[in-house]
Design a protein around this motif. Sequence first.
Motif, PDB file in Angstrom:
ATOM      1  N   PHE A 403       0.774  -1.248  -0.192  1.00 48.76           N
ATOM      2  CA  PHE A 403      -0.230  -0.252   0.046  1.00 48.76           C
ATOM      3  C   PHE A 403       1.029   0.808  -0.049  1.00 48.76           C
ATOM      4  O   PHE A 403       1.206   2.524   1.170  1.00 48.76           O
ATOM      5  CB  PHE A 403      -0.568  -0.585   1.442  1.00 48.76           C
ATOM      6  CG  PHE A 403      -1.412  -1.122   1.234  1.00 48.76           C
ATOM      7  CD1 PHE A 403      -3.011  -0.961  -0.065  1.00 48.76           C
ATOM      8  CD2 PHE A 403      -2.217  -1.945   2.242  1.00 48.76           C
ATOM      9  CE1 PHE A 403      -3.625  -1.993   0.248  1.00 48.76           C
ATOM     10  CE2 PHE A 403      -2.066  -3.122   2.315  1.00 48.76           C
ATOM     11  CZ  PHE A 403      -3.523  -3.606   1.063  1.00 48.76           C
ATOM     12  N   SER A 404       1.255   1.204  -0.845  1.00 50.48           N
ATOM     13  CA  SER A 404       2.211   2.200  -1.724  1.00 50.48           C
ATOM     14  C   SER A 404       1.720   3.209  -2.659  1.00 50.48           C
ATOM     15  O   SER A 404       1.235   2.646  -3.963  1.00 50.48           O
ATOM     16  CB  SER A 404       3.500   2.494  -1.437  1.00 50.48           C
ATOM     17  OG  SER A 404       4.072   1.878  -1.866  1.00 50.48           O
ATOM     18  N   GLU A 405       2.740   3.634  -3.004  1.00 46.23           N
ATOM     19  CA  GLU A 405       2.698   4.527  -4.745  1.00 46.23           C
ATOM     20  C   GLU A 405       3.703   5.158  -5.392  1.00 46.23           C
ATOM     21  O   GLU A 405       3.956   5.725  -5.958  1.00 46.23           O
ATOM     22  CB  GLU A 405       1.531   6.316  -4.485  1.00 46.23           C
ATOM     23  CG  GLU A 405       0.199   5.472  -4.412  1.00 46.23           C
ATOM     24  CD  GLU A 405      -0.418   6.688  -4.371  1.00 46.23           C
ATOM     25  OE1 GLU A 405      -1.658   7.027  -4.307  1.00 46.23           O
ATOM     26  OE2 GLU A 405      -0.105   8.311  -4.105  1.00 46.23           O
ATOM     27  N   VAL A 406       5.009   4.330  -4.554  1.00 47.81           N
ATOM     28  CA  VAL A 406       5.961   3.924  -4.874  1.00 47.81           C
ATOM     29  C   VAL A 406       6.453   4.034  -6.865  1.00 47.81           C
ATOM     30  O   VAL A 406       7.230   4.084  -7.592  1.00 47.81           O
ATOM     31  CB  VAL A 406       6.867   3.102  -4.113  1.00 47.81           C
ATOM     32  CG1 VAL A 406       6.749   1.550  -4.395  1.00 47.81           C
ATOM     33  CG2 VAL A 406       8.939   3.244  -4.870  1.00 47.81           C
ATOM     34  N   ALA A 407       5.458   2.884  -7.569  1.00 49.31           N
ATOM     35  CA  ALA A 407       5.007   2.096  -8.568  1.00 49.31           C
ATOM     36  C   ALA A 407       4.832   3.369  -9.891  1.00 49.31           C
ATOM     37  O   ALA A 407       5.293   3.147 -10.918  1.00 49.31           O
ATOM     38  CB  ALA A 407       4.918   1.292  -8.633  1.00 49.31           C
ATOM     39  N   ALA A 408       3.762   3.837  -9.063  1.00 44.26           N
ATOM     40  CA  ALA A 408       3.198   4.956  -9.394  1.00 44.26           C
ATOM     41  C   ALA A 408       4.081   6.202  -9.925  1.00 44.26           C
ATOM     42  O   ALA A 408       4.054   6.988 -10.794  1.00 44.26           O
ATOM     43  CB  ALA A 408       1.959   5.169  -8.832  1.00 44.26           C
ATOM     44  N   ARG A 409       5.205   6.677  -9.322  1.00 45.61           N
ATOM     45  CA  ARG A 409       5.858   7.403  -9.043  1.00 45.61           C
ATOM     46  C   ARG A 409       6.950   7.488 -10.272  1.00 45.61           C
ATOM     47  O   ARG A 409       7.508   7.552 -11.311  1.00 45.61           O
ATOM     48  CB  ARG A 409       6.931   7.723  -7.615  1.00 45.61           C
ATOM     49  CG  ARG A 409       5.455   8.628  -6.594  1.00 45.61           C
ATOM     50  CD  ARG A 409       6.297   9.209  -5.691  1.00 45.61           C
ATOM     51  NE  ARG A 409       6.466   8.145  -4.598  1.00 45.61           N
ATOM     52  CZ  ARG A 409       6.216   8.462  -4.061  1.00 45.61           C
ATOM     53  NH1 ARG A 409       5.168   8.126  -3.400  1.00 45.61           N
ATOM     54  NH2 ARG A 409       6.775   6.904  -2.875  1.00 45.61           N
ATOM     55  N   GLY A 410       7.521   5.865 -10.224  1.00 40.64           N
ATOM     56  CA  GLY A 410       8.274   5.305 -11.060  1.00 40.64           C
ATOM     57  C   GLY A 410       7.267   5.045 -12.487  1.00 40.64           C
ATOM     58  O   GLY A 410       8.042   5.506 -13.921  1.00 40.64           O
ATOM     59  N   PHE A 411       6.283   5.202 -12.560  1.00 39.75           N
ATOM     60  CA  PHE A 411       5.495   4.672 -14.000  1.00 39.75           C
ATOM     61  C   PHE A 411       5.818   5.994 -14.332  1.00 39.75           C
ATOM     62  O   PHE A 411       5.891   6.606 -16.043  1.00 39.75           O
ATOM     63  CB  PHE A 411       4.479   4.503 -13.697  1.00 39.75           C
ATOM     64  CG  PHE A 411       3.328   4.334 -14.907  1.00 39.75           C
ATOM     65  CD1 PHE A 411       3.144   3.769 -15.646  1.00 39.75           C
ATOM     66  CD2 PHE A 411       2.708   5.284 -14.531  1.00 39.75           C
ATOM     67  CE1 PHE A 411       2.276   4.130 -16.855  1.00 39.75           C
ATOM     68  CE2 PHE A 411       1.683   6.118 -16.207  1.00 39.75           C
ATOM     69  CZ  PHE A 411       1.694   4.423 -17.151  1.00 39.75           C
ATOM     70  N   TYR A 412       5.332   7.334 -13.659  1.00 40.21           N
ATOM     71  CA  TYR A 412       5.326   8.777 -13.650  1.00 40.21           C
ATOM     72  C   TYR A 412       6.708   9.225 -14.087  1.00 40.21           C
ATOM     73  O   TYR A 412       7.143   9.907 -15.139  1.00 40.21           O
ATOM     74  CB  TYR A 412       4.812   9.647 -12.907  1.00 40.21           C
ATOM     75  CG  TYR A 412       3.368   9.609 -13.050  1.00 40.21           C
ATOM     76  CD1 TYR A 412       2.542   9.601 -14.158  1.00 40.21           C
ATOM     77  CD2 TYR A 412       2.669   9.374 -12.022  1.00 40.21           C
ATOM     78  CE1 TYR A 412       1.259   9.181 -14.834  1.00 40.21           C
ATOM     79  CE2 TYR A 412       0.643   8.781 -12.378  1.00 40.21           C
ATOM     80  CZ  TYR A 412       0.339   8.896 -13.534  1.00 40.21           C
ATOM     81  OH  TYR A 412      -1.319   8.992 -13.363  1.00 40.21           O
ATOM     82  N   THR A 413       7.467   8.956 -13.195  1.00 40.82           N
ATOM     83  CA  THR A 413       9.067   9.890 -14.045  1.00 40.82           C
ATOM     84  C   THR A 413       8.997   9.035 -15.392  1.00 40.82           C
ATOM     85  O   THR A 413      10.066   9.403 -15.822  1.00 40.82           O
ATOM     86  CB  THR A 413       9.730   8.668 -13.114  1.00 40.82           C
ATOM     87  OG1 THR A 413       9.362   9.055 -10.849  1.00 40.82           O
ATOM     88  CG2 THR A 413      11.656   9.607 -12.269  1.00 40.82           C
ATOM     89  N   GLN A 414       9.130   7.514 -15.363  1.00 40.55           N
ATOM     90  CA  GLN A 414       9.611   7.182 -16.770  1.00 40.55           C
ATOM     91  C   GLN A 414       8.827   8.437 -17.750  1.00 40.55           C
ATOM     92  O   GLN A 414       8.985   8.621 -18.726  1.00 40.55           O
ATOM     93  CB  GLN A 414       9.616   5.819 -16.735  1.00 40.55           C
ATOM     94  CG  GLN A 414       9.626   5.433 -18.206  1.00 40.55           C
ATOM     95  CD  GLN A 414      11.219   5.720 -18.766  1.00 40.55           C
ATOM     96  OE1 GLN A 414      12.250   5.882 -18.240  1.00 40.55           O
ATOM     97  NE2 GLN A 414      11.317   4.817 -19.688  1.00 40.55           N
ATOM     98  N   TRP A 415       7.411   8.092 -17.594  1.00 45.36           N
ATOM     99  CA  TRP A 415       6.507   8.390 -18.339  1.00 45.36           C
ATOM    100  C   TRP A 415       7.254  10.110 -18.771  1.00 45.36           C
ATOM    101  O   TRP A 415       6.937  10.699 -19.797  1.00 45.36           O
ATOM    102  CB  TRP A 415       4.929   8.545 -17.409  1.00 45.36           C
ATOM    103  CG  TRP A 415       4.330   9.612 -18.871  1.00 45.36           C
ATOM    104  CD1 TRP A 415       3.518   9.376 -19.760  1.00 45.36           C
ATOM    105  CD2 TRP A 415       3.676  10.862 -18.117  1.00 45.36           C
ATOM    106  NE1 TRP A 415       2.761  10.353 -19.284  1.00 45.36           N
ATOM    107  CE2 TRP A 415       2.776  11.616 -19.422  1.00 45.36           C
ATOM    108  CE3 TRP A 415       3.984  11.732 -17.054  1.00 45.36           C
ATOM    109  CZ2 TRP A 415       2.278  12.474 -18.649  1.00 45.36           C
ATOM    110  CZ3 TRP A 415       3.469  13.376 -16.981  1.00 45.36           C
ATOM    111  CH2 TRP A 415       2.533  13.404 -17.841  1.00 45.36           C
TER     112      TRP A 415
END
Length: 440
Positions: A403-415
């Motif tokens: 339950f975090s958003e570390v993968a969302a931040r990874g997604f948007y960092t690459q985006w």
Amino acid sequence: AREKATRIFDRDAGTIEASAYVDPDIYRLELENIFRRTWLFLAHETQIRAPGDFLATYMGEDPVIVVRQKDGGVKAFLNQCRHRGMRLCRSDAGKASNFTCVYHGWVYGLGGELVGVPLEEPAYGTVDRAAWSARPVPRIARYKGLIFGCWDENVPDFTDYLGDAAFYLDILLDRSPAGTEAIGGIHKWVIPCNWKFAAEQFASDSYHALFAHLSAAAVTMPDGSYSADWGGEGFQFTSDRGHGTGFLLDAGRREMLTAFVGPEVARYAMEEGMGSAIERLGAMRGQRMHAQHMTIFPNFSFLPSVNTVRVWHPKGPNEIEVWAWNLVEADASDAVKEAYRVGGLRSFSASGIFEQEDGENWVEIQRCLQGPVARDTVFHVGMGLGRPDAADPDLPGRLGWVFSEVAARGFYTQWQRLLADPDAPVIPSADHGEANHAAQ
Ligand code: FES
């Protein structure tokens, strides 16, 4: 738009501007700098089994045809006639010996090569076949049953593009020595939302399941087994290439599978198919990880327990066409395959009860964003920000709590990195990876 892209997501603050999901300039950059440069899912091997079998699909908004060749290979090319640009093939799928344009009758072979031009000699003298063949997808990759393509001939190899994500993708693909099989047709439906809501959720969002899927889970789980407390033991994986996944460990797997796809699938997954999965993947992946969701950047997603696979085809900033189908171990019985098909229909499909709960949220967000004030705002992507990485000796790559958003931040960092620089390498340099690591 590129300048805008550099500030639209702030990883350190854990924020993203709402315009990311509606701005037509950003969308155009996404098509150019992301969908034209990254590996995109094309088809499963079993969807084009025999020579001449083809599937018409999309890479971003570009229509392509994927074709099984006579030598067993796979080629893909732009679904566009080189004469005046007509859509070359208007069928969704089928078997062909060639592709004939309905406008003036130019004919293309299974590899996209121009093989026939009506009235060629009297009308043209000659037409240079090589120069006027359909535009090929220069890079094709085949990975454990999946076929991907990329418009950029210099893109790194697909397995390098996956990196540590392959370990997690294999939970879906590598449970049996027989491999996997796509079953049933492809469900296709259009919903008015931005593609990133779906892709990001599948990369990073176990959180919504506690609430958005609460009522569906409560009514579909076996009597007395539902609990709003999911235990919370689990991880999220993030990649500097934008891929992400999250999963639980141990808690109520059989009950969840029963809720999602029914008791026959739960029996198969927990008993009949389990031995082979543990043998191939180890106990962690074969047995303990579940309720997994995953996105391979940018728009290929799946749920391994339900075995639903999908592509979020972008259709402008405000719309997607969802393509979803089920995947099953190829050596499962016909009864198990049918149980997966029916269970998938009931849970995650155009008519699936869990699917409605996801789509309704994405669509209502998009509707809100049509207002000028609503789109001039900033959203929170900060869950888990500043906390130390999680770790498990059995799991590769960078991890956070489920339950975090570390993968969302990874997604948007690459985006954002690709959006802002058309020459940025698809796999970031080690330095960039370190910077990622320091700022979860
Ligand atoms: Fe295809 Fe003319 S547009 S033959």
